[in-house]
Design a protein around this motif. Structure first.
Motif, PDB file in Angstrom:
ATOM      1  N   SER A  13       0.847  -1.190   0.000  1.00 29.09           N
ATOM      2  CA  SER A  13       0.000   0.000   0.000  1.00 29.09           C
ATOM      3  C   SER A  13       0.879   1.235   0.000  1.00 29.09           C
ATOM      4  O   SER A  13       1.862   1.312   0.755  1.00 29.09           O
ATOM      5  CB  SER A  13      -0.899  -0.002   1.246  1.00 29.09           C
ATOM      6  OG  SER A  13      -1.317   1.296   1.597  1.00 29.09           O
ATOM      7  N   GLU A  14       0.517   2.224  -0.825  1.00 33.14           N
ATOM      8  CA  GLU A  14       1.310   3.447  -0.853  1.00 33.14           C
ATOM      9  C   GLU A  14       1.234   4.185   0.481  1.00 33.14           C
ATOM     10  O   GLU A  14       2.210   4.820   0.912  1.00 33.14           O
ATOM     11  CB  GLU A  14       0.883   4.349  -2.018  1.00 33.14           C
ATOM     12  CG  GLU A  14      -0.442   5.041  -1.871  1.00 33.14           C
ATOM     13  CD  GLU A  14      -1.639   4.190  -2.267  1.00 33.14           C
ATOM     14  OE1 GLU A  14      -2.738   4.754  -2.409  1.00 33.14           O
ATOM     15  OE2 GLU A  14      -1.466   2.962  -2.431  1.00 33.14           O
ATOM     16  N   LYS A  15       0.096   4.107   1.175  1.00 33.38           N
ATOM     17  CA  LYS A  15      -0.030   4.741   2.479  1.00 33.38           C
ATOM     18  C   LYS A  15       0.870   4.065   3.511  1.00 33.38           C
ATOM     19  O   LYS A  15       1.464   4.726   4.366  1.00 33.38           O
ATOM     20  CB  LYS A  15      -1.484   4.705   2.951  1.00 33.38           C
ATOM     21  CG  LYS A  15      -2.444   5.476   2.061  1.00 33.38           C
ATOM     22  CD  LYS A  15      -2.073   6.947   1.972  1.00 33.38           C
ATOM     23  CE  LYS A  15      -3.054   7.731   1.122  1.00 33.38           C
ATOM     24  NZ  LYS A  15      -2.645   9.148   0.950  1.00 33.38           N
TER      25      LYS A  15
ATOM     26  N   GLU B 254       4.406   5.275   2.892  1.00 33.69           N
ATOM     27  CA  GLU B 254       4.580   6.629   3.426  1.00 33.69           C
ATOM     28  C   GLU B 254       4.716   6.591   4.946  1.00 33.69           C
ATOM     29  O   GLU B 254       5.530   7.315   5.523  1.00 33.69           O
ATOM     30  CB  GLU B 254       3.407   7.512   2.995  1.00 33.69           C
ATOM     31  CG  GLU B 254       3.410   7.817   1.496  1.00 33.69           C
ATOM     32  CD  GLU B 254       2.124   8.479   1.027  1.00 33.69           C
ATOM     33  OE1 GLU B 254       1.264   8.789   1.878  1.00 33.69           O
ATOM     34  OE2 GLU B 254       1.975   8.668  -0.200  1.00 33.69           O
TER      35      GLU B 254
ATOM     36  N   VAL C  63       3.722   7.085  -4.493  1.00 30.91           N
ATOM     37  CA  VAL C  63       3.937   7.547  -3.119  1.00 30.91           C
ATOM     38  C   VAL C  63       4.361   9.006  -3.135  1.00 30.91           C
ATOM     39  O   VAL C  63       4.926   9.504  -4.111  1.00 30.91           O
ATOM     40  CB  VAL C  63       5.009   6.702  -2.386  1.00 30.91           C
ATOM     41  CG1 VAL C  63       4.559   5.273  -2.242  1.00 30.91           C
ATOM     42  CG2 VAL C  63       6.348   6.780  -3.102  1.00 30.91           C
TER      43      VAL C  63
END
Length: 376
Positions: free
Chosen positions: A272-274, A277, A301
């Protein structure tokens, strides 16, 4: 010859999969092994998020495709030119066949093999051919050169690693993907050193192996991060010093508080890009953020670019744990036998091939960590 395999005919079919049945069990024609190939009788195959990402469309692949890439079995026939295996050898499959000659292979990075990547994207063997077809002659694509959700598979010699025959098949299968990818990310990609602080974000089968890998590498403390309470509890039992539920307010602040400003190394395995991050924000100045989670190709991202320079950060990817399978499978099996890498504790249960769609429902919901299909 015939093989009974789980075939995906359409990508993106909505769940629950037990009802929509995206995988259909079919009897396929299987050609004999050609030059540099072997026939393997599959004894166990693990259900992995990499399989699920093809089913749900996050990793588009050509269909029809016989899925499955994390498997173990017995060599039944050798193709021409295969001289370093014998019929009866026990093997685990590796999902990137390596040519041994391209630039990455020459650098000792077989996970990045260029012909292997091309073949995996196109659904072929590394030779460019296909060994699976329907009775009417329609070709069926291979999944990552393995197609292990089947009672038999023809694979490249470079897609298998011989293992100790006393290793149970259900355990052996995990070493071809979950263990290589997760432990390798900690040991090889991150290069964790004794005493360092480590956070692992995303506690599926691969992420929990990263927890084990960080511990075996000598991490001073491991912080496990996920949104699932059961997986956080399992991480504690495996040796994580702290756990954080990332769905709760202030989760990123808590990670920094626990580590006086951030961990030496954060490993993201949620895809997941979240999550990536989050992992980057939780890494200290001068630290390393490693990502091994496979997000959708269109996801991006957002990070503070200046921090890479002013804080001398490292952000790197990890594929197949940056492993050399013929070297690392043996090492990790040895650690398992020494009870230093208890990967068997990650098994959520076993299934029959006919139960595969229900198994992917459990995986998608987070109910299961690692399920293994066993063949009689």
């Amino acid at each position: 010859m015939k093989t009974r395999a789980a075939v995906l005919n359409e990508i993106g079919v909505a769940g629950p999969y037990a009802r929509s049945q995206p995988l259909r069990i079919e009897e396929l024609e299987l050609d004999a092994p050609q030059e540099g190939e072997v026939l393997v009788e599959i004894k166990a195959a693990g259900l992995c998020h990499s399989d699920l990402s093809v089913i749900d469309g996050n990793r588009p692949r050509p269909v029809p495709m016989a899925l499955g890439h994390e498997a173990a079995g017995v060599v039944k026939e050798l193709g021409p030119g295969v001289r370093d295996l014998e019929v009866g050898d026990h093997v685990v499959t590796v999902f990137v066949p390596s040519c041994g000659h391209c630039a990455p292979c020459a650098e000792g990075r077989p996970a990045l093999c260029e012909p292997g990547a091309k073949a995996n994207n196109e659904g072929t063997m590394i030779s460019g051919g296909r060994r699976l077809s329907r009775a009417d002659g329609t070709p069926v694509n291979h999944h990552l050169g393995v197609s292990g959700f089947a009672d038999r598979a023809v694979v490249s010699r470079n897609s298998v690693v011989r293992v100790d025959p006393e290793l149970p098949f259900a355990h052996a299968a995990l070493f071809g993907c979950a263990v290589l990818t997760g432990v390798g990310a900690a040991v090889n990609s991150a290069g964790i050193r004794p005493g360092q602080s480590v956070a692992v974000i995303g506690l599926g089968g691969v992420g929990l192996n990263s927890v084990l890998g960080a511990l075996v590498a000598g991490a001073g403390s491991v912080i496990a991060v996920d949104i699932d309470a059961g997986k956080l509890d399992l991480a504690r039992r495996l040796g994580a010093a702290h756990t954080i539920n990332s769905s709760e307010d202030g989760a990123a602040d808590r990670l920094r508080e626990l580590t006086n400003g951030g961990v030496d190394c954060a490993i993201e395995m949620a895809g997941s890009e979240k999550a990536l991050e989050f992992a980057y924000r939780g890494t200290r100045r001068g630290g390393t953020t490693v990502t091994g989670g496979l997000a959708h190709p269109e996801k991006h991202v957002s990070i503070q670019q200046v921090s890479l320079v002013a804080e001398e950060r490292t952000l790197r990817g990890s594929y197949v744990g940056s492993c050399v399978p013929i070297r690392d499978v043996a090492r990790y099996v040895t650690l398992f036998r020494q009870n230093r890498l208890p990967v068997d504790q990650l098994l959520s249960g076993t299934l029959k091939l006919d139960e595969i769609n229900t198994g992917f429902d459990r995986l998608a919901s987070g109910e299961a960590v690692r399920q293994v299909i066993v063949f009689d």
